[in-house]
Motif scaffolding. Structure first.
Motif, PDB file in Angstrom:
ATOM      1  N   MET A   1      76.523  20.205 -89.078  1.00 28.83           N
ATOM      2  CA  MET A   1      75.602  19.230 -88.515  1.00 28.83           C
ATOM      3  C   MET A   1      76.325  18.243 -87.613  1.00 28.83           C
ATOM      4  O   MET A   1      76.188  17.047 -87.744  1.00 28.83           O
ATOM      5  CB  MET A   1      74.937  18.463 -89.679  1.00 28.83           C
ATOM      6  CG  MET A   1      73.844  19.260 -90.336  1.00 28.83           C
ATOM      7  SD  MET A   1      72.425  19.313 -89.271  1.00 28.83           S
ATOM      8  CE  MET A   1      71.376  20.443 -90.150  1.00 28.83           C
ATOM      9  N   ARG A   4      74.558  15.593 -85.398  1.00 25.97           N
ATOM     10  CA  ARG A   4      74.076  14.320 -85.880  1.00 25.97           C
ATOM     11  C   ARG A   4      75.050  13.204 -85.501  1.00 25.97           C
ATOM     12  O   ARG A   4      74.645  12.083 -85.248  1.00 25.97           O
ATOM     13  CB  ARG A   4      73.903  14.391 -87.399  1.00 25.97           C
ATOM     14  CG  ARG A   4      72.937  13.350 -87.914  1.00 25.97           C
ATOM     15  CD  ARG A   4      72.707  13.547 -89.380  1.00 25.97           C
ATOM     16  NE  ARG A   4      73.921  13.303 -90.141  1.00 25.97           N
ATOM     17  CZ  ARG A   4      74.506  14.208 -90.911  1.00 25.97           C
ATOM     18  NH1 ARG A   4      74.016  15.419 -91.016  1.00 25.97           N
ATOM     19  NH2 ARG A   4      75.576  13.907 -91.581  1.00 25.97           N
ATOM     20  N   PRO A   7      74.898  13.456 -80.940  1.00 24.56           N
ATOM     21  CA  PRO A   7      73.802  14.365 -80.647  1.00 24.56           C
ATOM     22  C   PRO A   7      73.694  14.742 -79.168  1.00 24.56           C
ATOM     23  O   PRO A   7      73.151  15.785 -78.852  1.00 24.56           O
ATOM     24  CB  PRO A   7      72.556  13.589 -81.090  1.00 24.56           C
ATOM     25  CG  PRO A   7      72.988  12.184 -81.292  1.00 24.56           C
ATOM     26  CD  PRO A   7      74.469  12.129 -81.353  1.00 24.56           C
ATOM     27  N   THR A   8      74.202  13.911 -78.264  1.00 22.51           N
ATOM     28  CA  THR A   8      73.935  14.210 -76.859  1.00 22.51           C
ATOM     29  C   THR A   8      75.182  14.537 -76.042  1.00 22.51           C
ATOM     30  O   THR A   8      75.084  15.230 -75.036  1.00 22.51           O
ATOM     31  CB  THR A   8      73.242  13.014 -76.190  1.00 22.51           C
ATOM     32  OG1 THR A   8      73.989  11.846 -76.497  1.00 22.51           O
ATOM     33  CG2 THR A   8      71.822  12.877 -76.673  1.00 22.51           C
ATOM     34  N   ARG A  12      75.322  16.965 -72.671  1.00 19.56           N
ATOM     35  CA  ARG A  12      75.275  16.377 -71.329  1.00 19.56           C
ATOM     36  C   ARG A  12      76.459  16.784 -70.470  1.00 19.56           C
ATOM     37  O   ARG A  12      76.307  16.989 -69.285  1.00 19.56           O
ATOM     38  CB  ARG A  12      75.264  14.857 -71.430  1.00 19.56           C
ATOM     39  CG  ARG A  12      73.877  14.297 -71.630  1.00 19.56           C
ATOM     40  CD  ARG A  12      73.978  12.802 -71.562  1.00 19.56           C
ATOM     41  NE  ARG A  12      72.752  12.193 -72.025  1.00 19.56           N
ATOM     42  CZ  ARG A  12      72.611  10.883 -72.133  1.00 19.56           C
ATOM     43  NH1 ARG A  12      73.618  10.099 -71.835  1.00 19.56           N
ATOM     44  NH2 ARG A  12      71.479  10.372 -72.536  1.00 19.56           N
ATOM     45  N   ARG A  16      75.893  17.518 -66.254  1.00 14.73           N
ATOM     46  CA  ARG A  16      75.772  16.352 -65.391  1.00 14.73           C
ATOM     47  C   ARG A  16      77.069  16.056 -64.632  1.00 14.73           C
ATOM     48  O   ARG A  16      77.255  14.970 -64.121  1.00 14.73           O
ATOM     49  CB  ARG A  16      75.359  15.145 -66.226  1.00 14.73           C
ATOM     50  CG  ARG A  16      74.157  15.468 -67.092  1.00 14.73           C
ATOM     51  CD  ARG A  16      73.654  14.251 -67.794  1.00 14.73           C
ATOM     52  NE  ARG A  16      72.942  13.384 -66.876  1.00 14.73           N
ATOM     53  CZ  ARG A  16      72.909  12.061 -67.007  1.00 14.73           C
ATOM     54  NH1 ARG A  16      73.586  11.483 -67.959  1.00 14.73           N
ATOM     55  NH2 ARG A  16      72.221  11.334 -66.159  1.00 14.73           N
ATOM     56  N   PRO A  42      77.464  -3.736 -29.925  1.00  9.83           N
ATOM     57  CA  PRO A  42      76.116  -4.190 -30.260  1.00  9.83           C
ATOM     58  C   PRO A  42      75.517  -5.107 -29.195  1.00  9.83           C
ATOM     59  O   PRO A  42      74.324  -5.350 -29.181  1.00  9.83           O
ATOM     60  CB  PRO A  42      76.322  -4.961 -31.574  1.00  9.83           C
ATOM     61  CG  PRO A  42      77.749  -5.343 -31.576  1.00  9.83           C
ATOM     62  CD  PRO A  42      78.483  -4.279 -30.810  1.00  9.83           C
ATOM     63  N   GLN A  43      76.351  -5.639 -28.290  1.00  6.06           N
ATOM     64  CA  GLN A  43      75.838  -6.513 -27.244  1.00  6.06           C
ATOM     65  C   GLN A  43      75.193  -5.707 -26.114  1.00  6.06           C
ATOM     66  O   GLN A  43      74.467  -6.242 -25.301  1.00  6.06           O
ATOM     67  CB  GLN A  43      76.972  -7.369 -26.665  1.00  6.06           C
ATOM     68  CG  GLN A  43      77.573  -8.338 -27.668  1.00  6.06           C
ATOM     69  CD  GLN A  43      76.645  -9.500 -27.979  1.00  6.06           C
ATOM     70  OE1 GLN A  43      76.021 -10.043 -27.089  1.00  6.06           O
ATOM     71  NE2 GLN A  43      76.541  -9.855 -29.246  1.00  6.06           N
ATOM     72  N   LEU A  45      72.629  -3.377 -24.609  1.00  4.41           N
ATOM     73  CA  LEU A  45      71.299  -2.880 -24.925  1.00  4.41           C
ATOM     74  C   LEU A  45      70.952  -1.746 -23.976  1.00  4.41           C
ATOM     75  O   LEU A  45      71.297  -1.791 -22.801  1.00  4.41           O
ATOM     76  CB  LEU A  45      70.277  -4.000 -24.748  1.00  4.41           C
ATOM     77  CG  LEU A  45      70.598  -5.295 -25.475  1.00  4.41           C
ATOM     78  CD1 LEU A  45      69.546  -6.336 -25.159  1.00  4.41           C
ATOM     79  CD2 LEU A  45      70.679  -5.052 -26.961  1.00  4.41           C
ATOM     80  N   VAL A  48      65.300   0.053 -20.646  1.00  5.23           N
ATOM     81  CA  VAL A  48      64.055   0.818 -20.746  1.00  5.23           C
ATOM     82  C   VAL A  48      63.690   1.425 -19.405  1.00  5.23           C
ATOM     83  O   VAL A  48      62.773   2.218 -19.301  1.00  5.23           O
ATOM     84  CB  VAL A  48      62.873  -0.051 -21.219  1.00  5.23           C
ATOM     85  CG1 VAL A  48      62.914  -0.217 -22.709  1.00  5.23           C
ATOM     86  CG2 VAL A  48      62.844  -1.386 -20.523  1.00  5.23           C
ATOM     87  N   GLY A 148      65.200  -6.214 -16.047  1.00  4.30           N
ATOM     88  CA  GLY A 148      65.631  -6.197 -17.446  1.00  4.30           C
ATOM     89  C   GLY A 148      67.057  -6.672 -17.640  1.00  4.30           C
ATOM     90  O   GLY A 148      67.691  -6.358 -18.650  1.00  4.30           O
ATOM     91  N   TYR A 150      69.958  -9.229 -18.604  1.00  6.70           N
ATOM     92  CA  TYR A 150      70.047 -10.391 -19.489  1.00  6.70           C
ATOM     93  C   TYR A 150      71.385 -11.095 -19.377  1.00  6.70           C
ATOM     94  O   TYR A 150      71.728 -11.932 -20.213  1.00  6.70           O
ATOM     95  CB  TYR A 150      69.731 -10.006 -20.936  1.00  6.70           C
ATOM     96  CG  TYR A 150      70.621  -8.951 -21.522  1.00  6.70           C
ATOM     97  CD1 TYR A 150      70.311  -7.613 -21.367  1.00  6.70           C
ATOM     98  CD2 TYR A 150      71.762  -9.300 -22.232  1.00  6.70           C
ATOM     99  CE1 TYR A 150      71.129  -6.645 -21.894  1.00  6.70           C
ATOM    100  CE2 TYR A 150      72.578  -8.325 -22.779  1.00  6.70           C
ATOM    101  CZ  TYR A 150      72.257  -7.000 -22.610  1.00  6.70           C
ATOM    102  OH  TYR A 150      73.077  -6.036 -23.136  1.00  6.70           O
TER     103      TYR A 150
END
Lengths: 190, 162
Positions: A1, A4, A7-8, A12, A16, A42-43, A45, A48, A148, A150
């Protein structure tokens, strides 16, 4: 047993195992994402207006330079550059030799003089050289907003049909001419 | 300071800071208060392209001032708020809007946080469902264990003071 007592745990363990790889995969994924981001400014753009006809405008000349000014009718017919500059803009002074170089190579360059006193703009061109065919004075900055823009300097590549093909933000540097501007001009000239 | 006055003082401070933060100068303002209110509301939704994380209502940049003027001119010309936003998007792209529009390219942006929340809820649910299974009913003791337990209990009873 023995189940007992624990138990897991035994059930597992092997099933997993992939879970322990998850943080590593997540880390790698985020790492690739961030590494790609490092290469972007990032400056800068995206415009469009790419592949669209340039906005229509009619700018008065710089008094004392010529009487023609610069308008949308001057665009097209052949590949050309449109440069937005101002005498008070320090990076414009840095990029000016690049424009002179392109003009010597036969590239037509027009200019929008942004929010400048005409006498200052004329002094700028007298001191540093005048590589431009047409120059329009945009004292209110309205035409520049229609494009456009800037910040100054910005440079646009216009194709023979008068469409905007490329927008460069900030001062042109030698590597920009080599990597982007000249190849693109050659490509759209064909 | 009495407790009753604190909220009023905080409100006054909030209003004062709000009034100084806006970059819109009095001479820019429209005479019609309703139009001016619309201009201010629009200005708070529009990005200053130079500073990029400020609205044109907040920014002192020259371009922001020009854009504020354009917004007011268009309002006076009778344009709707949507038409003014479209006018600027045609020039500067969606980036000029501080609140990105919902469209296929931005679905992930809008739905992403909810997806993460859903994934988290899923994990919690899976974890909680497994818990009762882990706390299984203890199995019956086998005869040897029963004997050991009996012995231990008997010893316990003997040692307990009467």
């Amino acid at each position: 047993m023995s189940t007992r007592i624990a138990p897991t745990d035994t059930a597992r363990g092997p099933r997993r195992g992939w879970l322990y790889l998850l943080p590593v995969l997540l880390f790698a994924g985020i790492g690739v994402f961030l590494a790609l981001g490092l290469g972007r400014d990032p400056q800068t753009l995206p415009s469009v207006l790419i592949d669209k006809p340039a906005p229509s405008f009619a700018l008065p000349p710089l008094p004392g330079r010529d009487e023609r000014g610069f308008s949308s009718a001057d665009l097209g017919g052949r590949p050309m550059l449109v440069n937005v500059f101002a005498s008070w803009c320090v990076p414009c002074r840095i990029e000016h030799p690049m424009l002179e170089q392109l003009a010597r190579e036969g590239v037509p360059i027009h200019a929008i003089n942004y929010k400048d006193a005409p006498e200052d703009a004329l002094a700028f061109l007298r001191t540093l050289g005048d590589p431009f065919e047409r120059v329009g004075a945009d004292r209110e900055g309205r035409t520049t907003i229609d494009w456009g823009v800037y910040g100054v300097p910005e440079t646009f590549v216009i194709d023979a049909r008068g469409r905007i093909r490329y927008r460069h933000v900030g001062p042109l540097q030698p590597r920009d001419l080599e990597r982007t501007i000249r190849p693109l001009l050659a490509e759209i000239a064909r | 300071m009495s407790r009753g006055r604190l909220p009023a003082v905080l409100l006054a401070l909030a209003l004062a800071s709000g009034a100084t933060r806006a970059a819109t100068s009095p001479e820019e303002m429209l005479a019609d208060p309703a139009l001016e209110a619309r201009a201010r509301a629009l200005g708070k939704e529009l990005r200053c392209l130079v500073c990029q994380n400020q609205s044109i209502d907040d920014s002192d940049a020259a371009l922001a001032r020009d854009l504020r003027r354009i917004v007011r001119e268009r309002l006076l010309a009778g344009d709707s708020d949507a038409a003014i936003e479209r006018y600027l998007v045609e020039r500067y792209g969606d980036f000029v809007l501080l609140r990105p529009p919902v469209k296929p390219a931005t679905w992930l942006l809008w739905v992403g946080p909810f997806l993460v929340l859903l994934a988290g809820a899923g994990l919690v649910f899976a974890f909680l469902r497994r818990r009762p299974a882990a706390a299984v009913e203890p199995a019956e003791l086998d005869p040897t264990e029963k004997k050991v337990l009996e012995a231990l209990l008997a010893e316990e009873r003997r040692n307990r003071p009467a």
